[in-house]
Design a protein around this motif. Structure first.
Motif, PDB file in Angstrom:
ATOM      1  N   LYS A 140       8.566  -2.199   0.916  1.00  0.00           N
ATOM      2  CA  LYS A 140       7.075  -1.976   1.671  1.00  0.00           C
ATOM      3  C   LYS A 140       7.056  -0.559   2.429  1.00  0.00           C
ATOM      4  CE  LYS A 140       4.198  -4.033   5.022  1.00  0.00           C
ATOM      5  NZ  LYS A 140       4.002  -5.169   5.889  1.00  0.00           N
ATOM      6  N   SER A 141       8.222  -0.213   2.705  1.00  0.00           N
ATOM      7  CA  SER A 141       8.094   1.093   3.513  1.00  0.00           C
ATOM      8  C   SER A 141       8.201   2.366   2.617  1.00  0.00           C
ATOM      9  CB  SER A 141       9.371   1.424   4.586  1.00  0.00           C
ATOM     10  OG  SER A 141       9.051   0.377   5.578  1.00  0.00           O
ATOM     11  N   ALA A 142       9.210   2.331   1.545  1.00  0.00           N
ATOM     12  CA  ALA A 142       9.096   3.295   0.386  1.00  0.00           C
ATOM     13  C   ALA A 142       7.767   3.300  -0.248  1.00  0.00           C
ATOM     14  CB  ALA A 142      10.337   2.968  -0.544  1.00  0.00           C
ATOM     15  N   LYS A 143       7.432   2.399  -0.539  1.00  0.00           N
ATOM     16  CA  LYS A 143       5.743   2.503  -1.209  1.00  0.00           C
ATOM     17  C   LYS A 143       4.738   3.178  -0.326  1.00  0.00           C
ATOM     18  CE  LYS A 143       1.895  -0.388  -3.160  1.00  0.00           C
ATOM     19  NZ  LYS A 143       1.582  -1.784  -3.370  1.00  0.00           N
ATOM     20  N   LYS A 144       4.969   2.914   0.965  1.00  0.00           N
ATOM     21  CA  LYS A 144       4.017   3.628   1.925  1.00  0.00           C
ATOM     22  C   LYS A 144       4.376   5.115   2.251  1.00  0.00           C
ATOM     23  CE  LYS A 144       2.370   3.472   6.936  1.00  0.00           C
ATOM     24  NZ  LYS A 144       2.298   2.794   8.058  1.00  0.00           N
ATOM     25  N   LEU A 145       5.633   5.256   2.195  1.00  0.00           N
ATOM     26  CA  LEU A 145       6.123   6.704   2.250  1.00  0.00           C
ATOM     27  C   LEU A 145       6.108   7.627   1.156  1.00  0.00           C
ATOM     28  CD1 LEU A 145       7.523   8.340   4.466  1.00  0.00           C
ATOM     29  CD2 LEU A 145       9.738   7.537   3.688  1.00  0.00           C
TER      30      LEU A 145
END
Length: 342
Positions: A140-145
């Motif tokens: 989830k965080s990697a997708k956003k980042l």
């Protein structure tokens, strides 16, 4: 050149407290290292140095853990962070040939000695760094980042140097690729296991993100610096490169070497093969092709092996050649240090 180790190396028996490193040195001997720059005399000298240091005051390197045997370990499944967990490749188990250290007890003296003696180390209990990376690199965080960030991708890291495919892919494209690759992987995983865990269903190895600039660009542009911090145990070493690594099962890096470095996985397991100084070379042959014999290469697949678990940090000394294969969907960082002697 002929193998420099014509007979077993005589490691001092008085060094009772350094048995972990005695078996490591013995393993190096048994690999019949062929190199005129890494002689048995040098290994003998280093082993004596280490043993003299240990026996002089009955000391042990801070953080050193007992040696684990090569029998398969019962693993606990760590949090996945939304990433898929693969099967072991090439019959690998959870064993590790590399001495283990508890990071909470490690000091800069430990790394000074390890560096001087050129000994790799597997560091466990690497907190709070692993917790910081878990938050940063969950799916989830990697997708956003990274969704709109261009990342350096290729079948091998820096493949353009060898005339192999290398280009840019956005984080969004990489996520789509991971999903499509997983569907193919999951559909054939049972067959791979029946064939001894060997892979070779693709003409080219899986794509792999290995980018030495994206972390600096992404985080330093905000003025806040990296949202994680390495343990403060390096003896006056300067951090030269922060590399971002991200790939599916079967992705990895051919044999290469460089200055001292550490590698830590936020999620996913990584299988390492390491060769001591004198074995060092650069290769464009993917390690899965070396092991399956598909490359026609005469490169050796033997070496010290280690399956690195999420949250463990592997210290690779200067000029130790190494290749890697990701076992799972894997994401993490590698930090290379800048030392004058390498």
């Amino acid at each position: 050149p002929k193998p420099v180790f014509a007979k077993p190396l005589d490691v001092p028996v008085s060094c009772a407290t350094c048995s972990v490193h005695r078996w490591l040195i013995a393993r190096l001997v048994n690999l019949s290292i062929e190199a005129d720059s890494y002689s048995s005399e040098l290994v003998q000298e280093r082993s004596k140095l280490y043993c003299d240091f240990m026996s002089s005051s009955d000391r042990t390197l801070p953080g050193l853990l007992p040696h684990q045997d090569d029998s398969p370990k019962q693993e606990t499944k760590p949090p996945s962070g939304g990433w898929k967990r693969g099967s072991y490749l090439f019959g690998a188990t959870a064993s590790c040939d590399i001495p283990r250290y508890n990071m909470s007890n490690v000091t800069s003296e430990t790394f000074r000695i390890l560096s001087e003696l050129s000994l790799p180390a597997l560091l466990v209990n690497v907190e709070p760094l692993h917790g910081e990376l878990r938050k940063l690199f969950s799916r989830k965080s990697a997708k956003k980042l990274f969704s709109e960030v261009d990342l350096l991708a290729g079948h091998i890291p820096y493949g353009e140097v060898f005339g192999r495919y290398g280009g840019m892919a956005s984080g969004r494209e990489m996520l789509e690729y991971l999903d499509s690759h997983w569907q193919k992987y999951a559909a054939t995983a049972r067959q791979w296991e029946k064939q001894g865990g060997r892979i070779g269903h693709e003409e080219e190895p899986p794509l792999y993100i290995f980018d030495s600039k994206v972390l600096q660009k992404t985080f330093n542009s905000t003025g806040s610096g990296f949202p994680y911090s390495l343990p403060d145990v390096w003896p006056d070493w300067q951090e030269r490169l922060h590399q971002f690594i991200w790939g599916p099962p079967g992705s990895g890096a051919p044999v290469h070497y460089h200055c001292p470095a550490v590698n830590i996985m936020a999620f996913g397991r990584k299988r390492w093969t390491l060769h001591p100084p004198g074995e060092g070379h650069y290769s464009s042959v993917h390690p899965m092709h070396v092991r399956t014999g598909r490359s026609g290469s005469r490169e050796r697949s033997e070496g010290l092996t280690c399956v690195q678990q999420p949250g463990e940090m592997l210290f690779v000394p200067s000029h130790w050649a190494h290749s890697t294969i990701n076992i799972d969907q894997a994401i993490g960082i590698a930090v290379e240090f800048d030392l004058a002697f390498c």
